[in-house]
Design an enzyme around this catalytic site. Structure first.
Site, PDB file in Angstrom:
ATOM      1  N   LYS A   1       1.076  -1.114  -0.591  1.00 45.72           N
ATOM      2  CA  LYS A   1       0.081  -0.171  -0.111  1.00 45.72           C
ATOM      3  C   LYS A   1       1.113   1.294   0.093  1.00 45.72           C
ATOM      4  O   LYS A   1       1.455   1.228   0.353  1.00 45.72           O
ATOM      5  CB  LYS A   1      -0.615   0.464   1.176  1.00 45.72           C
TER       6      LYS A   1
ATOM      7  N   ASP B   1      -7.055   4.442  -4.447  1.00 47.32           N
ATOM      8  CA  ASP B   1      -8.069   3.950  -3.361  1.00 47.32           C
ATOM      9  C   ASP B   1      -8.273   5.541  -3.805  1.00 47.32           C
ATOM     10  O   ASP B   1      -8.434   6.269  -4.211  1.00 47.32           O
ATOM     11  CB  ASP B   1      -6.847   4.720  -1.748  1.00 47.32           C
TER      12      ASP B   1
HETATM   13  P1  NDP Z   1     -12.651   7.776  -2.936  1.00 51.79           P
HETATM   14  O1  NDP Z   1     -11.873   9.385  -2.558  1.00 51.79           O
HETATM   15  O2  NDP Z   1     -13.253   7.730  -4.757  1.00 51.79           O
HETATM   16  O3  NDP Z   1     -14.100   8.081  -2.271  1.00 51.79           O
HETATM   17  C1  NDP Z   1     -13.606   8.442  -0.784  1.00 51.79           C
HETATM   18  C2  NDP Z   1     -15.103   9.066   0.017  1.00 51.79           C
HETATM   19  O4  NDP Z   1     -15.313   9.096   1.384  1.00 51.79           O
HETATM   20  C3  NDP Z   1     -15.633  10.350  -0.389  1.00 51.79           C
HETATM   21  O5  NDP Z   1     -16.991  10.176  -0.475  1.00 51.79           O
HETATM   22  C4  NDP Z   1     -14.954  11.373   0.759  1.00 51.79           C
HETATM   23  O6  NDP Z   1     -15.137  12.465   1.125  1.00 51.79           O
HETATM   24  C5  NDP Z   1     -15.224  10.054   1.781  1.00 51.79           C
HETATM   25  N1  NDP Z   1     -14.250  10.022   2.758  1.00 51.79           N
HETATM   26  C6  NDP Z   1     -12.929  10.140   2.762  1.00 51.79           C
HETATM   27  N2  NDP Z   1     -12.432  10.333   3.990  1.00 51.79           N
HETATM   28  C7  NDP Z   1     -13.185  10.587   4.752  1.00 51.79           C
HETATM   29  C8  NDP Z   1     -12.981  11.315   5.928  1.00 51.79           C
HETATM   30  N3  NDP Z   1     -12.129  10.768   6.845  1.00 51.79           N
HETATM   31  N4  NDP Z   1     -14.900  10.875   6.899  1.00 51.79           N
HETATM   32  C9  NDP Z   1     -15.264  10.816   6.150  1.00 51.79           C
HETATM   33  N5  NDP Z   1     -15.769  10.427   4.529  1.00 51.79           N
HETATM   34  C10 NDP Z   1     -14.746  10.410   4.419  1.00 51.79           C
HETATM   35  O7  NDP Z   1     -11.726   6.890  -2.574  1.00 51.79           O
HETATM   36  P2  NDP Z   1     -12.317   5.187  -3.090  1.00 51.79           P
HETATM   37  O8  NDP Z   1     -14.287   5.453  -2.718  1.00 51.79           O
HETATM   38  O9  NDP Z   1     -11.697   4.382  -3.653  1.00 51.79           O
HETATM   39  O10 NDP Z   1     -12.454   4.281  -0.813  1.00 51.79           O
HETATM   40  C11 NDP Z   1     -13.559   4.482  -0.003  1.00 51.79           C
HETATM   41  C12 NDP Z   1     -12.413   3.344   0.819  1.00 51.79           C
HETATM   42  O11 NDP Z   1     -12.679   1.738   0.354  1.00 51.79           O
HETATM   43  C13 NDP Z   1     -11.142   3.750   1.325  1.00 51.79           C
HETATM   44  O12 NDP Z   1     -11.566   3.142   2.839  1.00 51.79           O
HETATM   45  C14 NDP Z   1     -10.586   2.207   0.604  1.00 51.79           C
HETATM   46  O13 NDP Z   1      -9.186   2.136   1.406  1.00 51.79           O
HETATM   47  C15 NDP Z   1     -12.040   0.907   0.387  1.00 51.79           C
HETATM   48  N6  NDP Z   1     -11.647   0.401  -0.987  1.00 51.79           N
HETATM   49  C16 NDP Z   1     -11.085   0.684  -2.045  1.00 51.79           C
HETATM   50  C17 NDP Z   1     -10.593  -0.096  -3.352  1.00 51.79           C
HETATM   51  C18 NDP Z   1     -10.921   0.182  -4.373  1.00 51.79           C
HETATM   52  O14 NDP Z   1     -10.948   0.186  -5.623  1.00 51.79           O
HETATM   53  N7  NDP Z   1     -11.342   2.097  -4.916  1.00 51.79           N
HETATM   54  C19 NDP Z   1     -10.946  -1.432  -3.194  1.00 51.79           C
HETATM   55  C20 NDP Z   1     -10.746  -1.820  -2.117  1.00 51.79           C
HETATM   56  C21 NDP Z   1     -11.555  -0.488  -1.054  1.00 51.79           C
HETATM   57  P3  NDP Z   1     -14.457  13.654   0.577  1.00 51.79           P
HETATM   58  O15 NDP Z   1     -15.072  13.640  -1.060  1.00 51.79           O
HETATM   59  O16 NDP Z   1     -15.460  14.519   1.196  1.00 51.79           O
HETATM   60  O17 NDP Z   1     -13.277  13.180   0.439  1.00 51.79           O
HETATM   61  O1  2IT Z   2      -8.144  -1.341  -0.393  1.00 50.57           O
HETATM   62  C1  2IT Z   2      -7.812  -1.595  -1.837  1.00 50.57           C
HETATM   63  O2  2IT Z   2      -7.655  -2.262  -2.484  1.00 50.57           O
HETATM   64  C2  2IT Z   2      -8.105  -1.275  -2.909  1.00 50.57           C
HETATM   65  N1  2IT Z   2      -8.028   0.044  -3.067  1.00 50.57           N
HETATM   66  C3  2IT Z   2      -7.459  -1.676  -4.181  1.00 50.57           C
HETATM   67  C4  2IT Z   2      -5.995  -1.706  -4.650  1.00 50.57           C
HETATM   68  C5  2IT Z   2      -6.069  -2.596  -6.345  1.00 50.57           C
HETATM   69  O3  2IT Z   2      -4.232  -3.053  -6.330  1.00 50.57           O
HETATM   70  O4  2IT Z   2      -6.366  -2.363  -6.720  1.00 50.57           O
END
Ligand code: NDP
Ligand code: 2IT
Length: 444
Positions: free
Chosen positions: A125, A165
């Protein structure tokens, strides 16, 4: 003192001031106790001590110049945690809260998540404390170029393959890839989540959210139920939240609330996802705008209140520790039956215990959100094979992977005497493959 306790104590002593890392390690190691009991050879080989120590931690300076000519310096990180079963794989997070503790918790989780997918990917990561909010496209580009100018020497399609992420989506991956290609002079699958015009995979954008709903649908099916007619609350409004909402709606659920870091929207008639996509994906604006566009929708400042909305299914899809014990108790009181984690570690240890004691079906992040990284591994396979699968082909593989993860963690929980405890089941099922590979490799 028991082996697991001793390793946890040492980890806390050797890594002070890393609360998120302690939290993730505590959840994982406690779940592994029954495996350790069956395998005394692991202690002799100091397997757990090696498992919780990253193979490599890279920290670097990321200097960049804003549109006004001011110089900024951010911290850059890549934790190459474990390569026992494949090249390091895991996302990059750009968010002001990023520090070593957060990257290490995410990296540790990623090892077991990647193992659960059944695909050959190790755990890593990375990220930066850079805040993309309010930055121009040119500032984002210059930051990504500076970040990659250091990172490129540490990664490679067979070494370490980063992805997105929080704060890193298609735009950032494009800039990062452009700079990698320019420096390394090779067009290879060194990042995933790439655009479709330069080697990306169909379904990667939707994968985490879709996968989350597929595994939840399997848990519902195992109990003779489905998403049809269910009320769903989803936190976040980013990549994971949006596509979880899309798939849940396709399966007949009513999603009534979402949030960003400023506040939440409640639309009791059901969220209009095209409006959310326009606000978040196109305009990069705040979720508050939704209530100005959709009649009858409410906006509330602050995030925590979202968990007071009654629902059958809660899908936390924003960030770590969004659901604490108090929010968990309110959800339970209001009748929640399923909680599936789209974000990484969104429920704190007390919250998990509240859900489990109340008999809520709780699907932990490393299983429930594995669809994103699984599809990244499918992107790697397509890159290596210089071929492309159709949307339907990738989607079918993703669905199958999520169904398998559900049954593997369910079986592991039963086999090790903790039926229905998917936290333990996911940890055990993910760990066994990694441990077997580490034992085969000798003391490395
Ligand atoms: P994005 O940046 O696309 O979206 C994040 C969302 O969460 C936004 O709405 C953001 O709001 C909100 N957010 C972030 N930090 C905070 C906080 N401290 N308090 C409140 N709201 C918050 O990220 P992703 O959708 O890609 O990721 C979301 C979660 O999913 C994370 O935990 C990530 O690790 C996990 N994840 C992502 C994967 C992926 O493929 N993208 C895979 C597996 C897990 P704002 O815009 O206001 O910051
Ligand atoms: O938390 C996660 O699994 C991710 N942000 C996706 C990682 C990836 O390599 O696609």
């Amino acid at each position: 003192m028991q082996y697991v306790e001793r390793v946890l104590d040492e980890l806390k002593r050797k890594n002070p001031n890393e609360p998120e890392f302690h939290q993730a390690a505590t959840e994982i190691l406690n779940g592994l106790a029954p495996v350790i009991a069956k395998h005394p050879e692991y202690e002799k080989a100091a397997l757990l001590e090696r498992f919780v120590e990253p193979e490599r931690v890279i920290m670097f300076r990321v200097p960049w110049v804003d549109d006004q000519g001011n110089v900024h310096v951010n911290k850059g990180y890549r934790v190459q945690f474990n390569s026992a079963i494949g090249p390091y794989k895991g996302g990059l997070r750009f968010h002001p809260s990023v520090n070593l503790s957060i990257i290490k918790f995410l990296g540790l989780e990623q090892i077991l998540k990647n193992s659960l997918t059944g695909l050959p990917i190790g755990g890593g990561k990375g990220g930066s404390d850079f805040d993309p909010k309010g930055k121009s496209d040119n500032e984002i580009m210059r930051f990504c170029q500076s970040f990659m100018t250091e990172l490129y020497r540490h990664i490679g399609q067979d070494t370490d393959v980063p992805a997105g992420d929080i704060g890193v989506g298609g735009r950032e991956i494009g800039y990062l890839f452009g700079q990698y290609k320019r420096i390394a002079n090779e067009h290879v699958g060194v990042l995933t989540g790439r655009g479709l015009s330069y080697g990306g995979s169909l379904v990667r954008t939707e994968a985490t959210g879709y996968g989350l709903v597929y595994i939840t649908a399997e848990a519902l099916k195992a109990r003779g139920d489905s998403f049809e007619g269910k009320t769903v609350v989803i936190s976040g409004s980013g990549n994971v939240a949006i596509y979880a909402c899309e798939k849940a709606q396709q399966l007949g659920a009513k999603v009534v609330a979402m949030y960003d870091s400023n506040g939440y929207i409640y639309d009791k008639k059901g969220i209009k996802l095209d409006v959310v996509k326009q606000i978040k994906e196109v305009e990069r604006a705040r979720i508050k705008v939704y209530a100005e566009c959709v009649k009858g929708a409410e906006y509330h400042e602050g995030c925590k209140g979202i968990w007071t909305i009654p629902c059958d299914i809660a899908l936390p899809c924003a960030t770590q520790n969004e659901i604490d014990g108090e929010s968990a108790r309110i959800l339970v009181k209001n009748g929640v039956k399923y909680v599936a984690e789209g974000a990484n570690m969104p429920t704190d240890l007390e919250g998990i215990s509240v859900f489990q004691k109340a008999g809520v079906v709780f699907l932990p992040a490393k299983a429930a959100n594995a669809g994103g990284v699984a599809t990244s591994a499918l992107e790697m396979a397509q890159s290596s094979g210089r071929m492309f699968w159709t949307f339907e082909e990738v989607d079918a593989k993703l669905k199958n992977i999520m169904i398998n993860i559900y049954h593997n963690m369910d079986k592991a929980a039963k086999d090790y005497g903790c039926e229905g405890d998917y936290v333990a089941g996911a940890n055990i099922a993910g760990f066994i493959k990694v441990a077997t590979a580490m034992m085969a490799h000798g003391i490395v």
